[in-house]
Write a protein that holds these residues in place. Structure first.
Motif, PDB file in Angstrom:
ATOM      1  N   MET A 363      25.090 -21.517 -16.102  1.00 44.44           N
ATOM      2  CA  MET A 363      26.154 -20.398 -16.165  1.00 44.44           C
ATOM      3  C   MET A 363      25.612 -19.094 -16.270  1.00 44.44           C
ATOM      4  SD  MET A 363      29.466 -21.751 -18.778  1.00 44.44           S
ATOM      5  CE  MET A 363      30.450 -20.561 -18.605  1.00 44.44           C
ATOM      6  N   GLU A 364      24.546 -19.060 -17.044  1.00 43.39           N
ATOM      7  CA  GLU A 364      23.761 -17.676 -17.131  1.00 43.39           C
ATOM      8  C   GLU A 364      23.317 -17.189 -15.767  1.00 43.39           C
ATOM      9  OE1 GLU A 364      20.693 -17.695 -20.236  1.00 43.39           O
ATOM     10  OE2 GLU A 364      19.790 -16.015 -19.023  1.00 43.39           O
ATOM     11  N   ILE A 365      22.672 -18.363 -14.836  1.00 40.61           N
ATOM     12  CA  ILE A 365      22.209 -18.135 -13.786  1.00 40.61           C
ATOM     13  C   ILE A 365      23.281 -17.643 -12.679  1.00 40.61           C
ATOM     14  CG2 ILE A 365      20.947 -19.344 -11.783  1.00 40.61           C
ATOM     15  CD1 ILE A 365      19.252 -20.508 -13.795  1.00 40.61           C
ATOM     16  N   GLN A 366      24.307 -18.494 -12.643  1.00 36.05           N
ATOM     17  CA  GLN A 366      25.566 -18.337 -11.787  1.00 36.05           C
ATOM     18  C   GLN A 366      26.137 -16.977 -12.150  1.00 36.05           C
ATOM     19  OE1 GLN A 366      26.424 -19.873  -8.801  1.00 36.05           O
ATOM     20  NE2 GLN A 366      27.645 -18.194  -8.853  1.00 36.05           N
ATOM     21  N   ASN A 367      26.434 -16.596 -13.198  1.00 40.81           N
ATOM     22  CA  ASN A 367      26.803 -15.211 -13.688  1.00 40.81           C
ATOM     23  C   ASN A 367      26.197 -14.271 -13.072  1.00 40.81           C
ATOM     24  OD1 ASN A 367      28.864 -16.929 -15.078  1.00 40.81           O
ATOM     25  ND2 ASN A 367      28.436 -15.888 -16.995  1.00 40.81           N
ATOM     26  N   GLU A 368      24.925 -14.291 -13.114  1.00 36.58           N
ATOM     27  CA  GLU A 368      24.133 -13.143 -12.436  1.00 36.58           C
ATOM     28  C   GLU A 368      24.233 -13.179 -11.195  1.00 36.58           C
ATOM     29  OE1 GLU A 368      22.661 -10.682 -13.984  1.00 36.58           O
ATOM     30  OE2 GLU A 368      21.963 -10.137 -11.988  1.00 36.58           O
ATOM     31  N   ILE A 369      24.300 -14.457 -10.207  1.00 39.55           N
ATOM     32  CA  ILE A 369      24.468 -14.295  -8.910  1.00 39.55           C
ATOM     33  C   ILE A 369      25.966 -13.846  -8.759  1.00 39.55           C
ATOM     34  CG2 ILE A 369      24.883 -16.017  -7.130  1.00 39.55           C
ATOM     35  CD1 ILE A 369      22.748 -17.702  -8.194  1.00 39.55           C
ATOM     36  N   SER A 370      26.983 -14.222  -9.175  1.00 48.90           N
ATOM     37  CA  SER A 370      28.334 -13.780  -9.192  1.00 48.90           C
ATOM     38  C   SER A 370      28.569 -12.275  -9.136  1.00 48.90           C
ATOM     39  CB  SER A 370      29.325 -14.314 -10.198  1.00 48.90           C
ATOM     40  OG  SER A 370      29.224 -15.780 -10.007  1.00 48.90           O
ATOM     41  N   LEU A 371      27.659 -11.783 -10.056  1.00 52.62           N
ATOM     42  CA  LEU A 371      27.648 -10.267 -10.299  1.00 52.62           C
ATOM     43  C   LEU A 371      27.046  -9.631  -9.011  1.00 52.62           C
ATOM     44  CD1 LEU A 371      28.289  -7.930 -12.054  1.00 52.62           C
ATOM     45  CD2 LEU A 371      26.010  -8.191 -13.212  1.00 52.62           C
ATOM     46  N   GLN A 372      25.964 -10.180  -8.704  1.00 50.54           N
ATOM     47  CA  GLN A 372      24.999  -9.703  -7.585  1.00 50.54           C
ATOM     48  C   GLN A 372      26.166  -9.681  -6.301  1.00 50.54           C
ATOM     49  OE1 GLN A 372      22.524  -7.770  -7.650  1.00 50.54           O
ATOM     50  NE2 GLN A 372      22.222  -8.140  -9.800  1.00 50.54           N
ATOM     51  N   LYS A 373      26.715 -10.826  -6.053  1.00 51.13           N
ATOM     52  CA  LYS A 373      27.698 -10.952  -4.904  1.00 51.13           C
ATOM     53  C   LYS A 373      28.588  -9.876  -5.113  1.00 51.13           C
ATOM     54  CE  LYS A 373      26.392 -14.336  -2.602  1.00 51.13           C
ATOM     55  NZ  LYS A 373      26.380 -14.606  -1.285  1.00 51.13           N
ATOM     56  N   ASN A 374      29.187  -9.450  -6.021  1.00 51.42           N
ATOM     57  CA  ASN A 374      30.413  -8.669  -6.328  1.00 51.42           C
ATOM     58  C   ASN A 374      29.672  -7.206  -6.089  1.00 51.42           C
ATOM     59  OD1 ASN A 374      32.141 -10.533  -6.659  1.00 51.42           O
ATOM     60  ND2 ASN A 374      32.455 -10.372  -8.960  1.00 51.42           N
ATOM     61  N   LEU A 375      28.617  -6.916  -6.488  1.00 51.82           N
ATOM     62  CA  LEU A 375      27.865  -5.551  -6.520  1.00 51.82           C
ATOM     63  C   LEU A 375      27.803  -5.344  -4.918  1.00 51.82           C
ATOM     64  CD1 LEU A 375      25.208  -5.602  -9.586  1.00 51.82           C
ATOM     65  CD2 LEU A 375      27.240  -4.002  -9.373  1.00 51.82           C
ATOM     66  N   ALA A 376      27.579  -6.429  -4.165  1.00 46.32           N
ATOM     67  CA  ALA A 376      27.255  -5.963  -2.790  1.00 46.32           C
ATOM     68  C   ALA A 376      28.599  -5.793  -2.032  1.00 46.32           C
ATOM     69  CB  ALA A 376      26.768  -7.249  -2.133  1.00 46.32           C
ATOM     70  N   LEU A 377      29.527  -5.776  -2.783  1.00 44.11           N
ATOM     71  CA  LEU A 377      30.796  -5.299  -2.031  1.00 44.11           C
ATOM     72  C   LEU A 377      31.047  -3.773  -2.507  1.00 44.11           C
ATOM     73  CD1 LEU A 377      33.148  -8.392  -2.913  1.00 44.11           C
ATOM     74  CD2 LEU A 377      32.044  -7.507  -0.643  1.00 44.11           C
ATOM     75  N   VAL A 378      30.544  -3.210  -3.284  1.00 43.88           N
ATOM     76  CA  VAL A 378      31.055  -1.868  -3.844  1.00 43.88           C
ATOM     77  C   VAL A 378      30.800  -0.948  -2.580  1.00 43.88           C
ATOM     78  CG1 VAL A 378      30.094   0.057  -5.342  1.00 43.88           C
ATOM     79  CG2 VAL A 378      30.222  -2.238  -6.182  1.00 43.88           C
ATOM     80  N   GLY A 379      31.630  -0.062  -2.292  1.00 46.00           N
ATOM     81  CA  GLY A 379      31.599   0.915  -1.285  1.00 46.00           C
ATOM     82  C   GLY A 379      32.373   0.375  -0.116  1.00 46.00           C
ATOM     83  N   GLN A 380      32.551  -1.097  -0.109  1.00 44.16           N
ATOM     84  CA  GLN A 380      33.373  -1.777   1.171  1.00 44.16           C
ATOM     85  C   GLN A 380      34.944  -1.440   0.910  1.00 44.16           C
ATOM     86  OE1 GLN A 380      32.284  -5.481   2.376  1.00 44.16           O
ATOM     87  NE2 GLN A 380      30.237  -5.283   2.098  1.00 44.16           N
ATOM     88  N   THR A 381      35.517  -1.584   1.882  1.00 45.36           N
ATOM     89  CA  THR A 381      37.111  -1.763   1.760  1.00 45.36           C
ATOM     90  C   THR A 381      37.726  -2.953   2.434  1.00 45.36           C
ATOM     91  OG1 THR A 381      37.353   0.722   2.264  1.00 45.36           O
ATOM     92  CG2 THR A 381      39.399  -0.656   2.825  1.00 45.36           C
ATOM     93  N   VAL A 382      38.322  -3.494   1.173  1.00 45.08           N
ATOM     94  CA  VAL A 382      38.784  -4.829   1.347  1.00 45.08           C
ATOM     95  C   VAL A 382      40.429  -5.028   1.616  1.00 45.08           C
ATOM     96  CG1 VAL A 382      36.717  -5.835   0.491  1.00 45.08           C
ATOM     97  CG2 VAL A 382      38.735  -5.295  -1.100  1.00 45.08           C
TER      98      VAL A 382
END
Ligand code: SAM
Ligand code: SF4
Length: 440
Positions: A363-382
């Motif tokens: 979970m620790e590894i996946q949570n970090e990946i989930s966060l990085q994936k979400n961070l990549a969306l900052v600035g995008q319009t969805v």
């Protein structure tokens, strides 16, 4: 008479509960505003893991207290747990206050069964061990006016060695395409914007119908239904996720760019023992293909840790796979031995403490990946389909992206039920914060 349904388990159960609610209402029952008001309480159960079973028996204990205060209360138990061979005797022993026990294959008889309960002196038990024909035109009372669950098939033929679903839900049976299309057209007319097609393995859809109409054909036809804006489906098995299916999804307007593809384990040896029918390599190729065909797709998964025989090396392969696959999110489970499944009797059962520790590392590894994936969306319009006010912060609205991520943002009530462009301003592991994007 007022009824209340307590639901455990997956979306399939939620949908079954909606149908039972519809049947009860057609038979003159009213929905109780609260559990204390109910004359009949149904518990729709799950049997996938032992933890669910323990919670259900805990719940039945609470209901015993309620029944002491209100002896006329009738309690019914149904769902996957009711379908397990050991359950009737367990209920008699641990929850003798239950009035009715019925399985997943005769839930359409719920009103008739409750009628029998009224006249009975003892617990009424009616569990069919065989699935019947697929029944159409049953009433239902949907929980939500915006998003609807639509069952497209019942049962499972896969027999993953850890899983009770094929044992309790029977073999795969697909609904006729015309019935599904009629149901979805009606949902579109009623103002529903999103549907989720349900089945244990939706990509087997149609194989039992004798023609050559399969899941991609169904998606293609549903894409045309007016009013419906988004189409989701669950669950799809990685083994038979065909190129044609990817092509149809890539070419469709409404099928969302979210792929839930349970990997379960990252080691080929464990995958083979799980009877999953794919390897780590074919799985990684599949998600590569999906990402090429559907840019921006989100990919989520299910993972079981501590399958029998899983050694640290096998588990490391799961961690490696998680790093390589870069999932947007993962549902992670501790292997739970279920009586009647081959895995329960396999040698090399992993001690609980080891499983727990592996789960935490995963979970620790996946949570970090989930966060990085979400961070990549900052600035995008969805595009967000707005569901309502956030239960935690009523100042904010909540909705989901096409990729199934939760977005919270400030906005007026009028935006509820609308598709709204939202700019992502902040990312967390599980949610995104946004602001309504200026119309251009
Ligand atoms: N049919 C779907 C599939 O193939 O992924 C989902 C069925 S199952 C209800 C949902 C998830 O529960 C599975 O993907 C698996 O990860 C998990 N699961 C099933 N049996 C389990 C068991 N005995 N112990 C732990 N997790 C289990
Ligand atoms: Fe269970 Fe496997 Fe069927 Fe999913 S595909 S319901 S995990 S047997």
């Amino acid at each position: 008479m007022k009824y209340h349904i307590i639901n455990f388990g997956c979306q399939m159960n939620l949908r079954d509960s909606e149908v039972m609610a519809g049947i009860l209402e057609e038979n003159g029952y009213e929905r109780a505003e609260s559990i204390d008001e109910a004359d009949v309480i149904l518990v729709n159960t799950c049997a996938v893991r032992d933890s669910a079973e323990r919670k259900i028996f805990g719940q039945l204990g609470t209901l015993a207290e309620l029944k002491k205060k209100k002896p006329s209360l009738k309690i019914g138990v149904t769902g996957c747990l009711a379908q397990r061979p050991e359950t009737p005797s367990k209920i008699v022993k641990l929850a003798p206050h239950v009035d009715l026990l019925f399985g997943v294959h005769n839930q359409h008889e719920v009103a008739k069964l409750l009628q029998q309960v009224k006249a009975a002196e003892e617990m009424v038990v009616d569990i069919w061990d065989q699935e019947g024909d697929v029944l159409e035109h049953l009433p239902s009372r949907r929980e939500d006016g915006l998003k609807a669950w639509v069952t497209i098939m019942y049962g499972c033929n896969n027999f993953c060695t850890y899983c009770v679903v094929p044992l309790v839900r029977g073999r795969e049976r697909s609904r006729r395409p015309e019935s599904i299309l009629a149901e979805v057209r009606e949902l579109g007319e009623k103002g529903y914007k999103e549907i989720t097609l349900l089945g244990q393995n939706v990509n087997s859809y149609g194989k039992d119908l004798g023609g050559n109409y399969t899941f991609p054909d169904l998606l293609r036809d549903l894409d045309e239904v007016p009013g419906i804006e988004r189409i989701r489906y669950m669950t799809s098995h990685p083994r038979d996720f065909s190129d044609r299916l990817i092509e149809v999804i890539a070419g469709s307007r409404k099928v969302c760019e979210h792929f839930h593809l349970p990997i379960q384990a990252g080691s080929d040896e464990i995958l083979r023992r799980m009877n999953r029918g794919y390897t780590r390599e074919t799985y990684l190729e599949l998600i590569e293909k999906i990402r090429r065909a559907v840019p921006g797709a989100s990919i989520t998964t299910d993972i079981i840790v501590g399958f029998p025989g899983e050694e640290e090396g096998h588990f490391q392969e799961t961690l490696d796979l998680v790093r390589a696959a870069q999932f947007d999110a993962a549902f992670t489970f501790i292997f739970s031995p279920r009586a009647g499944t081959p895995a329960a009797k396999m040698p090399g059962q992993v001690p609980y403490a080891v499983k727990k520790e592996r789960l935490a590392r995963l979970m620790e590894i996946q949570n970090e990946i989930s966060l990085q994936k979400n961070l990549a969306l900052v600035g995008q319009t969805v595009e967000v389909l707005v569901e309502g006010r956030s239960p935690k912060n009523p100042e904010r609205l909540t909705g989901r992206t096409r990729t199934n991520k939760i977005v919270l943002f400030a906005g007026p009530e009028e935006l509820v039920r609308q598709l709204v462009p939202v700019e992502i301003v902040r990312a967390k592991t599980w949610t995104l914060d946004g602001q309504v994007a200026a119309a251009n």
